[in-house]
Design a protein around this motif. Structure first.
Motif, PDB file in Angstrom:
ATOM      1  N   ARG A 156       8.198   4.469  -0.894  1.00  0.00           N
ATOM      2  CA  ARG A 156       6.891   3.820  -0.906  1.00  0.00           C
ATOM      3  C   ARG A 156       5.874   4.804  -0.355  1.00  0.00           C
ATOM      4  N   TRP A 157       4.652   4.718  -0.870  1.00  0.00           N
ATOM      5  CA  TRP A 157       3.571   5.581  -0.437  1.00  0.00           C
ATOM      6  C   TRP A 157       2.462   4.718   0.145  1.00  0.00           C
ATOM      7  N   SER A 158       1.803   5.223   1.178  1.00  0.00           N
ATOM      8  CA  SER A 158       0.662   4.500   1.738  1.00  0.00           C
ATOM      9  C   SER A 158      -0.388   5.500   2.200  1.00  0.00           C
ATOM     10  N   VAL A 159      -1.600   4.993   2.361  1.00  0.00           N
ATOM     11  CA  VAL A 159      -2.705   5.804   2.865  1.00  0.00           C
ATOM     12  C   VAL A 159      -2.878   5.445   4.332  1.00  0.00           C
TER      13      VAL A 159
ATOM     14  N   PRO B 102       1.579  -0.453   1.678  1.00  0.00           N
ATOM     15  CA  PRO B 102       2.506   0.392   0.912  1.00  0.00           C
ATOM     16  C   PRO B 102       2.374   0.154  -0.594  1.00  0.00           C
ATOM     17  N   HIS B 103       2.527   1.226  -1.353  1.00  0.00           N
ATOM     18  CA  HIS B 103       2.495   1.174  -2.815  1.00  0.00           C
ATOM     19  C   HIS B 103       3.840   1.652  -3.341  1.00  0.00           C
ATOM     20  N   ARG B 104       4.262   1.100  -4.479  1.00  0.00           N
ATOM     21  CA  ARG B 104       5.582   1.436  -5.029  1.00  0.00           C
ATOM     22  C   ARG B 104       5.606   2.744  -5.805  1.00  0.00           C
TER      23      ARG B 104
ATOM     24  N   ARG C 260      -5.837   4.738  -4.318  1.00  0.00           N
ATOM     25  CA  ARG C 260      -6.339   4.066  -3.115  1.00  0.00           C
ATOM     26  C   ARG C 260      -7.013   5.072  -2.188  1.00  0.00           C
ATOM     27  N   TYR C 261      -6.388   6.233  -2.014  1.00  0.00           N
ATOM     28  CA  TYR C 261      -6.955   7.289  -1.183  1.00  0.00           C
ATOM     29  C   TYR C 261      -8.337   7.696  -1.706  1.00  0.00           C
ATOM     30  N   GLU C 262      -8.428   7.913  -3.020  1.00  0.00           N
ATOM     31  CA  GLU C 262      -9.700   8.313  -3.627  1.00  0.00           C
ATOM     32  C   GLU C 262     -10.758   7.231  -3.463  1.00  0.00           C
ATOM     33  N   ALA C 263     -10.377   5.968  -3.654  1.00  0.00           N
ATOM     34  CA  ALA C 263     -11.330   4.864  -3.520  1.00  0.00           C
ATOM     35  C   ALA C 263     -11.829   4.747  -2.078  1.00  0.00           C
TER      36      ALA C 263
ATOM     37  N   GLU D 127       7.303   7.092   2.448  1.00  0.00           N
ATOM     38  CA  GLU D 127       8.422   6.545   3.213  1.00  0.00           C
ATOM     39  C   GLU D 127       9.625   6.501   2.280  1.00  0.00           C
ATOM     40  N   ALA D 128      10.738   7.059   2.721  1.00  0.00           N
ATOM     41  CA  ALA D 128      11.963   7.046   1.919  1.00  0.00           C
ATOM     42  C   ALA D 128      13.065   6.372   2.734  1.00  0.00           C
TER      43      ALA D 128
END
Length: 133
Positions: free
Chosen positions: A71-74, A89-91, A99-102, A123-124
């Protein structure tokens, strides 16, 4: 091109990885017809390696209980607390980058004018079977 999805032992794992990356949701949440389509794509992909001299290895750990989750998050740095605050978190990474750009475009600075520090974090999680004693 028609392929038999069961021809190569790596088809299921390759299909799952491809599906989760491209579809952006867990394999188990995808409709069966979508999973079948990714199995077809994986079979075609793996068939392309046959006869090329390239080696495709089965890296599945036999002690692996479930496929790894990523999962990835900003995260945003809170200067008052001097720590990184996790975000939703994003899948898949693509959604986290969007999301980071926004966030960077909408809220580039704190109210006092200080630039906001952000980062993308992956996150792994890996599940393994423990030996019983």
């Amino acid at each position: 091109m028609t392929t038999n999805c069961d021809e190569h032992p790596l088809t299921e794992g390759t299909a799952q990885a491809l599906g989760e990356y491209m579809h952006g949701e867990p394999w188990v949440d995808m409709p069966e017809d979508t999973r079948l389509a990714y199995r077809e794509h994986a079979a075609i992909f793996l068939a392309a390696f046959q006869g090329t001299g390239l080696q495709v290895h089965n890296t599945t750990n036999q002690a692996e209980a479930h496929p790894p989750i990523q999962r990835w998050s900003v995260e945003t740095h809170d200067p008052a607390a001097d720590e990184w605050i996790p975000g939703t978190p994003h899948r898949n990474r693509h959604h986290a980058v969007k999301r980071y750009e926004a966030l960077t475009e909408q809220r580039p600075r704190w109210t006092d004018g200080t630039p906001v520090k952000r980062r993308i974090v992956r996150e792994a999680t890996q599940y393994s079977v423990e030996e019983q004693q």
